[in-house]
Motif scaffolding. Structure first.
Motif, mmCIF file in Angstrom:
data_model
loop_
_atom_site.group_PDB
_atom_site.id
_atom_site.type_symbol
_atom_site.label_atom_id
_atom_site.label_comp_id
_atom_site.label_asym_id
_atom_site.label_seq_id
_atom_site.Cartn_x
_atom_site.Cartn_y
_atom_site.Cartn_z
ATOM 1 N N THR A 176 -1.556 2.169 20.057
ATOM 2 C CA THR A 176 -2.501 1.199 19.533
ATOM 3 C C THR A 176 -1.775 0.301 18.545
ATOM 4 O O THR A 176 -0.765 0.704 17.962
ATOM 5 C CB THR A 176 -3.689 1.890 18.844
ATOM 6 N N ALA B 14 -2.975 -0.830 15.637
ATOM 7 C CA ALA B 14 -3.614 -0.813 14.317
ATOM 8 C C ALA B 14 -2.565 -0.970 13.213
ATOM 9 O O ALA B 14 -1.528 -0.312 13.232
ATOM 10 C CB ALA B 14 -4.396 0.481 14.125
ATOM 11 N N THR C 290 -8.416 1.193 9.153
ATOM 12 C CA THR C 290 -8.771 2.608 9.313
ATOM 13 C C THR C 290 -9.898 2.750 10.326
ATOM 14 O O THR C 290 -9.943 3.726 11.087
ATOM 15 C CB THR C 290 -9.196 3.200 7.962
ATOM 16 N N GLN D 246 -10.441 1.084 13.096
ATOM 17 C CA GLN D 246 -9.903 1.108 14.454
ATOM 18 C C GLN D 246 -9.067 2.356 14.702
ATOM 19 O O GLN D 246 -9.192 3.009 15.741
ATOM 20 C CB GLN D 246 -9.067 -0.151 14.707
ATOM 21 N N ARG D 247 -8.207 2.685 13.752
ATOM 22 C CA ARG D 247 -7.294 3.813 13.955
ATOM 23 C C ARG D 247 -8.025 5.124 14.162
ATOM 24 O O ARG D 247 -7.702 5.885 15.079
ATOM 25 C CB ARG D 247 -6.340 3.928 12.754
ATOM 26 N N THR D 248 -9.023 5.425 13.321
ATOM 27 C CA THR D 248 -9.701 6.710 13.428
ATOM 28 C C THR D 248 -10.455 6.836 14.743
ATOM 29 O O THR D 248 -10.586 7.942 15.284
ATOM 30 C CB THR D 248 -10.678 6.908 12.259
ATOM 31 N N GLU E 198 -7.844 7.532 17.519
ATOM 32 C CA GLU E 198 -7.359 8.905 17.348
ATOM 33 C C GLU E 198 -8.399 9.916 17.810
ATOM 34 O O GLU E 198 -8.051 10.917 18.459
ATOM 35 C CB GLU E 198 -7.002 9.151 15.884
ATOM 36 N N SER F 81 0.858 4.966 16.513
ATOM 37 C CA SER F 81 0.451 3.780 15.746
ATOM 38 C C SER F 81 1.646 3.309 14.924
ATOM 39 O O SER F 81 1.643 3.384 13.694
ATOM 40 C CB SER F 81 -0.744 4.107 14.846
ATOM 41 N N TRP G 243 1.315 1.009 11.851
ATOM 42 C CA TRP G 243 0.433 1.414 10.766
ATOM 43 C C TRP G 243 1.125 1.241 9.406
ATOM 44 O O TRP G 243 2.246 1.686 9.206
ATOM 45 C CB TRP G 243 0.004 2.866 10.965
ATOM 46 N N VAL H 198 -4.681 10.724 8.807
ATOM 47 C CA VAL H 198 -3.921 9.952 9.786
ATOM 48 C C VAL H 198 -3.309 10.914 10.791
ATOM 49 O O VAL H 198 -2.507 11.772 10.429
ATOM 50 C CB VAL H 198 -2.821 9.116 9.102
ATOM 51 N N GLY I 95 -1.943 9.817 13.910
ATOM 52 C CA GLY I 95 -1.045 9.134 14.827
ATOM 53 C C GLY I 95 0.352 9.001 14.244
ATOM 54 O O GLY I 95 0.535 8.891 13.033
ATOM 55 N N SER J 256 3.694 7.191 13.165
ATOM 56 C CA SER J 256 3.993 5.867 12.649
ATOM 57 C C SER J 256 5.314 5.933 11.915
ATOM 58 O O SER J 256 6.012 6.950 11.964
ATOM 59 C CB SER J 256 2.869 5.404 11.704
#
Length: 815
Positions: A221, A223, A227, A229-231, A234, A246, A249, A556, A558, A560
């Motif tokens: 992703t 992102a 947060t 979008q990321r959550t 995930e 990510s 990030w 978090v 993902g 990064s």
């Protein structure tokens, strides 16, 4: 007769010993169905359902590259209580080996970030095997390209089908049928109502890709700072057994700490993305069609967004929805062809938004000249500047920076520091109006001669914890920090599934896990301690009404370049408000928070491998950097205390303790990490008309990203003498334990404070103890650390901060 029970949960377990799926691996728990409630008419129906789920999970495991877990059926000779028999099964697992390469599904919107993140996936050795995209329904007006989704970029969606040939990768698309049902920042496993959320449209899309490409085990992703979008990505990825990637990030917070670094990096490899929508008062239709990574465009964007935003909000990247982009070309290693647009007239939408109309889009062959390559892609430096300076400096053996600012506690020899595990106080509680602690919870009140398995012990611990919480009318959802002590780190993989089942909320407590060997009583393999902060209500609040201010988590999951992804069922950090002073009116909120940060080991964030360069010093600095980056993201201004754990296998424990203390002291005596210099290159490319006509009182946009200093000495009370304020270093202990997760050489743990008021810091030193007290002025909570030593304890002529046994010679109190 043996039966098989399948627990249908993706448990965050295996990665603590190194999984290529970052810990999101299915586990088959095998047990005797007769252990379930006897005479339950639903048993046969449950068995049928579980058999179906077992087949599904086995098919999923068969697709994985890592070794299949060894599972053994375990026949129960006796019939224990239903709950214990459900959890207390024997489970033998071979930890999978972390794969260096993942097979990635790239989520693309057509925007610059989702396409640029693919290049970082390739640069990190992963293989992108498919593209996935969500688009508006067929009933949507083709002339109205944007449905203003909270989650997805949809403007320019008519161009998306061209990416299949442009990148030479299969493309899977699906319509967006949901809406933003859950608008919370964090996103949990959906309830029946949440199934209509637009986030859930990702589930059938990714399932289609997995069915066509069973080798898929990751999703990427773009992102950067969102947060929201990321959550959501995930949440879906982990439910499907995919590792989230990510790599962009927190990109502006990484070296070289500029908001525009991402755009410059795109230009360096030849990625071209044009602005196709503006939604900010500082941007108009004149920006439509501009290459967002062009130097002049970057300068114009900086001037425009600088009038309405600040250097830290990501406006120049469009992170607040200021503009949207469409990628048209990039380096040949990814882009086989480029996209050309026939542009129409720009359109104006409600609220002053402008959109570039696309009359036609087509593919073009790329020229033979090399147009950038993934090999030229800049990977952010692993270490922040202040940490790199310490790493590069020659370790001359001096610890004056640490000892000059505080007197460390006494060094205790191993023979004197072990009075016997039988003296360890167990299952003790402390209950105040604001905080509840339950320390050293063990499985049995009266240990038997035949100890139970570690997993059963942990189940019993959770049963005891539930019972105590129920008695005190407390909720486990307000547990903010856990310390898990194990006799043997090999038990970690087996215990994590049990732990994950208990703490299954979206933001589980921060956690420290260490193995302490024979420091535990005989027959005890697991000990748990918890800290629970009680939520404060206004006097007018009734039962069921939300508290004044709630806890928040940083979770978090993902990979990064920023900090390690969660490799277990815990949050990187939990923040919760501290109670107001008793003299404050009941309608006034406290501005102070306590931040609990999970134990940090030296994992390279992008790969999740243990960092091995520079020996112990490298590991100590990297894990400490993780602590500071997480603390900065939660706005920590002052540490209440820190602990560095080092393993018994250390060949030079005294030296390691000295190095850890020196690094802690050096970081607290260094200058502010924030960067304030202006970007001269951007200044050179400011449009002459803008330079001539800009208001004289307008401050040019500063692309430098502000990084708040830790500690923030301006937050310390002005009542203290300036010399004391400048020399103050938060207390730090070093404790030797049996072993750490992943065989790390050090693990850092700390808690911090953030507040808008002044922080009082006091220290008194008088043998045989030293006491420090930290507290914000707008709360009645005090944080006290106490160090004890003996007069004969000396290390190189000074008292050291090296504790041989956890908790025996150092105490941290809160009241």
């Amino acid at each position: 007769m043996l039966h098989t029970l399948v627990i249908v949960s993706y448990l965050q377990a295996a990665c603590d010993c190194g999984s290529s799926r970052v810990g999101y691996t299915c586990f088959l728990l095998l047990m005797d169905m007769s252990c379930l409630q006897g005479g339950d008419p639903d048993n046969q129906r449950n068995a049928n359902l579980l058999a179906t789920k077992r087949t599904s999970v086995r098919r999923h495991l068969a697709r994985q590259e890592e070794p299949i877990h060894r599972l053994y059926q375990h026949k129960k000779r006796h019939r224990p209580a239903p709950l214990l028999s459900f959890w207390g099964v024997r489970l033998d697992i071979i930890p999978p080996v972390m794969s260096s390469s993942l097979n990635v599904i790239a989520l693309i919107s057509g925007g610059k970030d989702s396409l640029f993140s693919i290049l970082h996936c390739q640069a990190n050795g992963h293989t992108v095997i498919a593209l996935a995209n969500l688009h508006p329904t067929g009933s949507a007006n083709d002339n109205e390209e944007d449905i203003n989704s909270y989650m997805y970029q949809t403007v320019g969606h008519s161009v998306i089908p061209l990416y299949e040939q442009a990148l030479g990768l299969p493309l899977f698309r699906q319509e967006i049928t949901g809406t933003a049902v859950n608008a919370n920042r964090d996103y949990a496993t959906p309830s029946p109502k949440q199934e209509l959320d637009e986030t859930e449209d990702l589930v059938p899309l990714l399932r289609r890709v997995i069915d066509a490409h069973p080798e898929a085990n990751a999703v990427s992703t773009g992102a950067i700072l969102s947060t929201y979008q990321r959550t959501r990505v995930e949440s879906v990825a982990l439910r499907l057994g995919l590792t989230p990637l990510s790599y962009l990030w927190q990109y502006p917070l990484l070296p070289p700490y500029t908001q525009s670094a991402l755009l410059h990096d795109m230009a360096a490899v030849g990625q071209k993305a044009i602005i196709i929508k503006t939604a900010s008062g500082g941007l108009d239709e004149a920006f439509l069609g501009l290459d967002v990574a062009d130097q002049k465009t970057i300068a114009r964007l900086g001037q425009a967004v600088g009038r309405f935003g600040d250097a830290g909000d990501g406006a120049i990247l469009g992170e607040g929805g200021e503009f949207e982009t469409l990628a048209l070309d990039g380096p040949r290693q990814l882009w086989k062809k480029r996209i050309r647009l026939e542009k129409g007239l720009s359109g104006t939408l409600d609220g002053g938004q402008t959109v570039l109309k696309i009359r036609a889009s087509m593919l073009e062959e790329k020229s033979k000249e090399c147009q950038g390559a993934v090999g030229e892609l800049r990977i952010p430096e692993l270490f922040d500047d202040e940490f790199r300076r310490i790493l590069d400096a020659r370790d001359d053996g001096s610890d004056d920076q640490c000892s000059a600012s505080r007197e460390p506690s006494g060094s205790v020899s191993s023979s004197e520091s072990t009075p016997g595990a039988q003296y360890l106080p167990t299952s003790t509680t402390s209950d105040t109006p604001t905080v509840f602690t339950y320390s050293n919870i063990t499985s049995d009140t009266h240990p038997t001669t035949v100890p139970s398995s570690p997993s059963r012990q942990l189940i019993n611990i959770f049963l005891r914890l539930d019972h105590v919480l129920k008695q005190r009318r407390l909720s486990k959802s307000t547990i903010n920090h856990c310390t898990l002590l194990l006799r043997d780190m090999a038990h970690f993989t087996v215990l994590n599934p049990v732990y994950a089942q208990y703490f299954s909320d979206v933001n589980p407590p921060a956690r420290v896990t260490i193995a302490v060997g024979d420091a535990l009583p005989v027959g005890t393999d697991v000990v748990l301690s918890v800290i629970l902060d009680k939520e404060e209500l206004n006097e007018s609040d009734q039962v069921g009404i939300s508290p004044v201010k709630k806890r928040q988590g940083l979770h978090v999951q993902g990979r990064s370049y920023w900090a390690p992804a969660n490799i277990g069922p815990y949050s990187q950090a939990i923040s919760t408000p501290l109670p107001r002073p008793s003299t404050t009116t009941t309608t006034t909120e406290s501005s102070a928070d306590i931040i609990y940060i999970a134990g940090q080991i030296p994992l390279i964030p992008a790969s999740m491998h243990v960092y091995t360069a520079h020996g112990f010093r490298g590991q100590a600095l990297l894990s400490l950097q993780h602590l500071f980056r997480i603390g900065r993201s939660k706005r920590v201004k002052w540490w209440t205390a820190a602990v560095a754990f080092i393993p018994a296998a250390s060949a030079h424990p005294d030296e390691d303790a000295r190095v850890a203390q020196h690094m802690w002291g050096a970081l607290h005596s260094s200058s502010s990490p924030s960067t304030e210099e202006e970007d001269a290159d951007e200044e050179m490319h400011i449009d002459p008309w803008d330079r001539l006509n800009q208001h004289h009182n307008h401050t040019p946009f500063n692309s430098s990203t502000y990084r708040a200093p830790i500690p923030d000495r301006t937050a310390l009370s002005n009542n203290q003498h300036s010399t004391t304020t400048q020399q103050a270093v938060p207390p730090c202990f070093v404790a030797q334990v049996q072993a750490l997760p992943r065989g790390a050489h050090i693990e850092w743990s700390a808690s911090g404070l953030t507040t808008s008021s002044a922080i009082q810091y006091e220290r008194s030193a008088a043998a045989p103890s030293s006491t420090t007290t930290s507290f914000p002025n707008d709360t009645r909570t005090r944080f006290v650390t106490r160090e004890l030593w003996q007069a004969a304890d000396r290390w190189m002529g000074k008292r050291s901060c090296f504790l041989r046994q956890v908790g025996e010679y150092g105490r941290k109190e809160r009241f």
